[in-house]
Scaffold this active site. Structure first.
Site, short mmCIF file in Angstrom:
data_model
loop_
_atom_site.label_atom_id
_atom_site.label_comp_id
_atom_site.label_asym_id
_atom_site.label_seq_id
_atom_site.Cartn_x
_atom_site.Cartn_y
_atom_site.Cartn_z
N ARG A 40 53.22 -70.67 94.12
CA ARG A 40 53.65 -69.99 95.34
C ARG A 40 53.87 -71.08 96.38
NH1 ARG A 40 52.67 -66.73 99.96
NH2 ARG A 40 50.57 -67.45 100.41
N CYS B 184 46.44 -62.90 86.74
CA CYS B 184 47.35 -61.82 87.15
C CYS B 184 48.74 -62.12 86.58
CB CYS B 184 47.41 -61.74 88.67
SG CYS B 184 48.62 -60.54 89.25
N ARG C 20 54.52 -62.18 103.55
CA ARG C 20 53.09 -61.83 103.67
C ARG C 20 52.63 -62.07 105.11
NH1 ARG C 20 49.74 -64.30 98.35
NH2 ARG C 20 51.10 -63.40 96.76
N GLU D 136 40.59 -66.58 91.73
CA GLU D 136 41.33 -65.67 90.82
C GLU D 136 41.69 -66.40 89.53
OE1 GLU D 136 44.52 -63.50 92.65
OE2 GLU D 136 45.63 -63.51 90.79
P1 ADP Z 1 47.60 -67.55 97.31
O1 ADP Z 1 48.71 -68.25 98.05
O2 ADP Z 1 46.58 -68.52 96.85
O3 ADP Z 1 48.11 -66.61 96.29
P2 ADP Z 1 47.01 -66.05 99.75
O4 ADP Z 1 48.37 -65.53 100.00
O5 ADP Z 1 45.85 -65.12 99.95
O6 ADP Z 1 46.77 -66.62 98.30
O7 ADP Z 1 46.82 -67.33 100.72
C1 ADP Z 1 45.59 -68.02 100.62
C2 ADP Z 1 45.27 -68.68 101.95
O8 ADP Z 1 46.27 -69.69 102.21
C3 ADP Z 1 45.32 -67.69 103.12
O9 ADP Z 1 44.26 -68.01 104.01
C4 ADP Z 1 46.65 -68.00 103.79
O10 ADP Z 1 46.61 -67.76 105.18
C5 ADP Z 1 46.81 -69.47 103.51
N1 ADP Z 1 48.21 -69.90 103.50
C6 ADP Z 1 49.17 -69.49 102.66
N2 ADP Z 1 50.34 -70.08 102.97
C7 ADP Z 1 50.11 -70.90 104.05
C8 ADP Z 1 50.91 -71.79 104.83
N3 ADP Z 1 52.21 -71.98 104.57
N4 ADP Z 1 50.31 -72.45 105.86
C9 ADP Z 1 49.00 -72.28 106.12
N5 ADP Z 1 48.18 -71.48 105.42
C10 ADP Z 1 48.73 -70.79 104.39
N1 DAR Z 2 45.91 -57.03 94.29
C1 DAR Z 2 46.66 -57.09 93.06
C2 DAR Z 2 47.31 -58.46 92.92
C3 DAR Z 2 48.78 -58.56 92.90
C4 DAR Z 2 49.34 -59.95 92.95
N2 DAR Z 2 48.52 -60.87 93.74
C5 DAR Z 2 47.61 -61.69 93.19
N3 DAR Z 2 47.52 -61.85 91.91
N4 DAR Z 2 46.77 -62.34 93.98
C6 DAR Z 2 47.62 -55.93 93.07
O1 DAR Z 2 47.85 -55.38 92.01
O2 DAR Z 2 48.10 -55.59 94.16
#
Ligand code: ADP
Ligand code: DAR
Length: 344
Positions: free
Chosen positions: A268, A259, A297, A213
Site C-alpha cells: 500500500r 487478508c 482512507r 495483521e
Molecule cells: P496499513 O497501511 O498498514 O494497511 P492503515 O491504513 O491502518 O494500515 O495505516 C496504518 C497507520 O499508518 C495509520 O496510523 C495511518 O495514519 C498511517 N499512515 C498511512 N499512510 C500514511 C501517510 N502517507 N503518512 C503518514 N501516516 C500514514
Molecule cells: N476489516 C476487514 C479488512 C479489509 C481489508 N483491510 C485490511 N486487511 N487491513 C474488512 O473485511 O473490512
C-alpha cells in the site's frame, strides 16, 4: 465449531456475504488445513463484524487452496484476478516515472509505502501458535538489529512499552492500534501484546511492525511528497531483510497475506494529501479515485475519517500488478487529484 449457516443481516455488503452461498458453506464447513484452521475461523471476522468490506482471513497459505470455493471469487471480485492468472513482481524503483513538482510538495503532507510479509513454512497470524509467534518476533527483531547505515535502529517490544510511548507512536502514525475488532475476531490479537513490537531506524523513516495483521509490515515513510525516495528506501530495506528471512510466496498469489486484499505485492503506497475542495465534492473525488485505482482512507488509518481536508490516498490494486505499478498508480492518481483540486 458452528455448523449452521451464519445469520447475516439483510444489509450486509461484505464479499463474504456475497460469495458464501449455502452450497459453498456445506462443501467447506467440515474441512480444516494441516494447521487445524477451519472455515469457521476464516469467516468469523465477517460474521462478527457484518460491516466488514471483505470479512475473511486466511490462517495459512493452504487456506487459499482448501477454501478456494470461497476465497477465489473474493479474490476475483477485489483484485480482478482469475484462478489461472500469474502474479509478477517488479520492485525496481528506477522504473517509476515521476517528474519534480512543486505542487506535489505543496499538497502532499507525508508519504508512506508498506509491504506485508509472512515467513515461509509457518502459519499466518490467525492460526500461529503462541510459541511460533514468539519465534517470529525473535527471528525478525534479530535480523533488524543487524541492519546498518540508514536502516539501523532499535526494536521496541509492545510488552513493557509505556502508555506514553505507545500513544506517541500511534500519534506519529508509527504504531498499529490496539483492539481492532476485525483483527480480534480473526484471532490476530491472541496473546496480545506478547510477540508484537515495532522497529524503527534513528530517523524514523523506516519501520517494521512485527506480528500485527501480518508477521511483518515493512514501512518506509517521510514528510513531504518525495515518493521515489520513499520507494527506493523500502526496496533497499526489503532486499536487506530478505537476505536472512524467506517470505511465503506463490507463483499464482505472490506474497501470501492474512487478508486476501493484501495478496500479490502486499503493497500500500499512500500519501496524506490536502484536498479540501474535492472533499466537498465526494462524488467527483471518488470518480477520479476509481479511474486511477485509488482507495480513499481517513488520516488515522483504515476505517477512520479524514480530518481538516487531509485524506489518505493509496493504490487499491495489489495483486496482478507489480510493485512499480502500485506506486505508479498512486503517483499518477495524486497528480490527477491535485490538478482537479487546483481547478475547483
Ligand atoms: P496499513 O497501511 O498498514 O494497511 P492503515 O491504513 O491502518 O494500515 O495505516 C496504518 C497507520 O499508518 C495509520 O496510523 C495511518 O495514519 C498511517 N499512515 C498511512 N499512510 C500514511 C501517510 N502517507 N503518512 C503518514 N501516516 C500514514
Ligand atoms: N476489516 C476487514 C479488512 C479489509 C481489508 N483491510 C485490511 N486487511 N487491513 C474488512 O473485511 O473490512
Amino acid at each position: 465449531m458452528s455448523h449452521t449457516f451464519p445469520n447475516f443481516p439483510t444489509d450486509c455488503k461484505s464479499l463474504l456475504c456475497k460469495y458464501l452461498s449455502i452450497e459453498v458453506f456445506e462443501e467447506l464447513k467440515d474441512k480444516q488445513t494441516s494447521n487445524g484452521y477451519t472455515l469457521h475461523q476464516a469467516i468469523n471476522s465477517g460474521v462478527k463484524n457484518p460491516d466488514s468490506g471483505i470479512g475473511v482471513y486466511a490462517g495459512d497459505e493452504e487456506s487459499y487452496t482448501l477454501f478456494a470455493p470461497l476465497f477465489d471469487p473474493i479474490i476475483k471480485d477485489y483484485h480482478g484476478f482469475e484462478k489461472s492468472d500469474i502474479h509478477k513482481s517488479n520492485f525496481n524503483p528506477d522504473e517509476l516515472k515521476t517528474v519534480d513538482s512543486e505542487q506535489m510538495q505543496e499538497y502532499v503532507v507525508s508519504t508512506r509505502i508498506r509491504v506485508g510479509r509472512n515467513i515461509s513454512d509457518l502459519p499466518l497470524g490467525s492460526a500461529i501458535t503462541q510459541q511460533q509467534r514468539l519465534d517470529v518476533e525473535h527471528k525478525v527483531s534479530q535480523a533488524l538489529n543487524n541492519l546498518n547505515g540508514e536502516l539501523s535502529g532499535r526494536y521496541y517490544p509492545l510488552q513493557g512499552l509505556s502508555d506514553n510511548d505507545r500513544d506517541q507512536l500511534i500519534k506519529d502514525h508509527f504504531l498499529f492500534k490496539q483492539g481492532d475488532r476485525f483483527l480480534e475476531a480473526a484471532g490476530l490479537n491472541r496473546n496480545w501484546p506478547e510477540g508484537r513490537g515495532i522497529f524503527h531506524n534513528d530517523d524514523k523513516t523506516f519501520l517494521v511492525w512485527i506480528n500485527e495483521e501480518d508477521q511483518l509490515r515493512i514501512i518506509s515513510m517521510q514528510m513531504g511528497g518525495d515518493i521515489k525516495a520513499v520507494f527506493t528506501r523500502l526496496h533497499k530495506a526489503v532486499s536487506e531483510i530478505e537476505k536472512s528471512i524467506s517470505f511465503a510466496y506463490s507463483k499464482h498469489l505472490g506474497y501470501i497475506s492474512s487478508c486476501p486484499t493484501n495478496l500479490g505485492t502486499a503493497m500500500r503506497a499512500s500519501v496524506h494529501i490536502k484536498l479540501p475542495k474535492l472533499g466537498d465534492n465526494m462524488e467527483l473525488f471518488e470518480s477520479i479515485a476509481s479511474k486511477h485505482h485509488l482507495q480513499i482512507r481517513g488520516t488515522s488509518g483504515e476505517h477512520s475519517q479524514s480530518k481538516g481536508g487531509i485524506y489518505d490516498i493509496s493504490n487499491a490494486r495489489r495483486l496482478g500488478v507489480s510493485e512499480v505499478q502500485c506506486v505508479q498508480d498512486m503517483y499518477d492518481g495524486v497528480v490527477a487529484l491535485i490538478a482537479k483540486e487546483r481547478s475547483l
